[in-house]
Design a protein around this motif. Structure first.
Motif, PDB file in Angstrom:
ATOM      1  N   ASN A 138      -8.431   2.816  -1.005  1.00  0.00           N
ATOM      2  CA  ASN A 138      -8.737   1.869   0.066  1.00  0.00           C
ATOM      3  C   ASN A 138      -9.081   0.479  -0.434  1.00  0.00           C
ATOM      4  O   ASN A 138      -8.844  -0.508   0.255  1.00  0.00           O
ATOM      5  CB  ASN A 138      -9.917   2.396   0.896  1.00  0.00           C
ATOM      6  N   LEU A 139      -9.682   0.410  -1.615  1.00  0.00           N
ATOM      7  CA  LEU A 139     -10.207  -0.880  -2.073  1.00  0.00           C
ATOM      8  C   LEU A 139      -9.275  -1.627  -3.012  1.00  0.00           C
ATOM      9  O   LEU A 139      -8.983  -2.787  -2.814  1.00  0.00           O
ATOM     10  CB  LEU A 139     -11.578  -0.682  -2.733  1.00  0.00           C
ATOM     11  N   GLU A 140      -8.849  -0.979  -4.098  1.00  0.00           N
ATOM     12  CA  GLU A 140      -8.026  -1.718  -5.067  1.00  0.00           C
ATOM     13  C   GLU A 140      -6.736  -0.984  -5.426  1.00  0.00           C
ATOM     14  O   GLU A 140      -6.036  -1.402  -6.347  1.00  0.00           O
ATOM     15  CB  GLU A 140      -8.820  -2.049  -6.333  1.00  0.00           C
ATOM     16  N   LYS A 191     -19.627   3.113  -4.764  1.00  0.00           N
ATOM     17  CA  LYS A 191     -18.724   4.200  -4.367  1.00  0.00           C
ATOM     18  C   LYS A 191     -19.437   5.549  -4.388  1.00  0.00           C
ATOM     19  O   LYS A 191     -19.188   6.412  -3.537  1.00  0.00           O
ATOM     20  CB  LYS A 191     -17.494   4.223  -5.281  1.00  0.00           C
ATOM     21  N   GLN A 244     -11.722   6.115  -2.320  1.00  0.00           N
ATOM     22  CA  GLN A 244     -12.204   4.733  -2.125  1.00  0.00           C
ATOM     23  C   GLN A 244     -11.375   3.765  -2.977  1.00  0.00           C
ATOM     24  O   GLN A 244     -11.106   2.642  -2.553  1.00  0.00           O
ATOM     25  CB  GLN A 244     -13.689   4.632  -2.465  1.00  0.00           C
ATOM     26  N   ASN A 245     -10.933   4.205  -4.161  1.00  0.00           N
ATOM     27  CA  ASN A 245     -10.013   3.353  -4.952  1.00  0.00           C
ATOM     28  C   ASN A 245      -8.776   3.009  -4.115  1.00  0.00           C
ATOM     29  O   ASN A 245      -8.343   1.867  -4.064  1.00  0.00           O
ATOM     30  CB  ASN A 245      -9.503   4.077  -6.215  1.00  0.00           C
TER      31      ASN A 245
END
Ligand code: PLP
Length: 397
Positions: A264-266, A105, A261-262
């Motif tokens: 989008n990812l988890e 990230k 990014q968190n």
């Protein structure tokens, strides 16, 4: 399915393959002495366990804020500020599902294709994997063995600095070497960072895993905090490898991008375990001290046993739970010239399973000495003594 071309650049962590090989060997009825993985076979402190269970029972089982719960971000910011001698606030902290995601990230946040990234080799293999996967140019730097341990090859770093070198990955308290930088090394690195306008990923996975002295963070050097993101993890200090909890700590703008990014990812890190982490950081530390005392005893047993083997020399690091013995003489004595041949011969003859230098990056030109890595976090002292004793009998014969 036709897999996308860029996936060819995604590496892996081959220590897990060694783990699989050891498991297959054990399944054939052999006894295995597991030194291959930096996993911890000690239980997570009860303060953490109880905090998490209580939170789960209280219904903290839904989504939480993308950057993690504010209480943990605040507690962690205060903890790091105190231990590092710098000031961080909640906005500087993005909670993550482990320390490892911070590597990818962080690079996603600051790396443009073609940018040069300096990284330790031997080093944690995910650096090389992520740099190349994301289109960066991987610039490995090594370490030199001295009488008292290992030092960073600063000249090797200097040789690779060009106008396109943009990032330095620094893993002080190092995996796999167990090396710790002295003040001169830090000062010299900081000078290069300033001069060449670099950003720094400060991987502090082992910052609190130490048996004497005090860890010093690279961000405590004037001018470095603004340029650095810290990789923090609960995995090692709190024996929480399987819980998956860590954090990225750094300047607000880059932390906001990491949190995006968190999303989008988890979406968010696991909700209820963050309450356990707060209790781990703020509660009674005696179980944490006990984990360190156990690891220290294991280190002593392992270092003494390894040094008793003809052709092996091993430093005694005050940090991490890794040893990086020089096995050049032992390999020569056995007539073995390649790492994999040596590793497999020892596994087959004794059940002792370890990783070699090859699991921590492509060897650098001019390497003449051979090293292996012993992780003592997942094996009890008695088994360490027995296993390395068998290895000694095999190698000395
Ligand atoms: N950085 C280093 C140097 C490590 O050795 C590890 C784990 O072994 C990590 C980061 C990531 O650990 P985790 O994802 O469990 O926090």
């Amino acid at each position: 399915m036709k897999i996308a071309e860029h996936i060819q650049r995604l590496g892996t962590e081959t220590a897990f393959a060694v783990s699989g090989e050891a498991a297959a060997f054990a399944a054939q009825g052999n006894h295995v002495y597991p030194f291959h993985l930096g996993d911890v076979n000690l239980s997570t402190p009860m303060t953490v366990q109880e905090g998490a269970i209580k939170a789960m029972r209280e219904g903290k089982t839904g989504y939480c804020p993308n950057a993690g719960i504010p209480q943990l971000r605040e507690v962690l910011a205060a903890d790091i500020s105190a231990s590092h001698g710098v000031n961080y606030e909640m906005a500087n902290v993005s909670i993550q599902p482990g320390g490892k995601p911070v590597i990818g990230k962080f690079l996603h946040a600051v790396l443009n294709p073609g940018d040069g990234v300096l990284y330790p080799n031997p080093g944690f293999p995910i650096y090389e994997s992520q740099i190349e996967f994301q289109g960066g140019v991987a610039l490995p730097y090594g370490y030199q063995e001295t009488e008292s341990g290992f030092v960073i090859d600063i000249a090797g770093i200097e040789r690779q600095l060009t106008p396109s070198t943009r990032i330095l990955i620094l893993n002080d308290l190092q995996n796999p070497i167990g090396a710790e930088a002295g003040p001169d090394e830090f000062e010299k690195l900081a000078e290069l960072v300033r001069e060449h306008d670099l950003y720094v990923l400060v991987d502090e996975a082992y910052f609190d895993v130490r048996y004497s002295g005090k860890s010093r963070s690279f961000v405590s050097i004037p001018g470095m905090q603004e340029r650095s993101v810290i990789l923090y993890t609960f995995s090692k200090k709190f024996a929480m490898t399987g819980w998956r909890l860590g954090a990225a700590i750094g300047p607000e703008d880059v932390i906001a991008v990491i949190t995006r990014q968190n999303v989008n990812l988890e979406s968010c890190p696991n909700h209820f375990i963050q309450y356990g982490a707060i209790d781990g950081l703020t509660g009674d530390q005696s179980e944490v001290h006990q984990i360190l005392a156990t690891l220290q005893e294991r280190r002593n047993v392992a270092v003494d046993a390894l040094n008793s083997i003809e052709g092996i020399t091993c430093a005694r690091p005050e940090t991490t739970f890794y040893l990086f013995p020089n096995v050049t003489g032992a390999m020569r004595n056995k007539g073995l010239t390649d790492y994999e041949g040596f590793r497999r011969a020892v596994l087959k003859a004794t059940g002792v399973s370890f990783c070699t230098r090859l699991h921590f990056g492509r060897p650098l030109p001019g390497e003449t000495q051979c090293y292996v890595r012993f992780a003592y976090s997942g094996i009890d002292a008695e088994q360490i003594e027995e296993g390395i004793g068998k290895m000694k009998a095999f190698l000395d014969s």
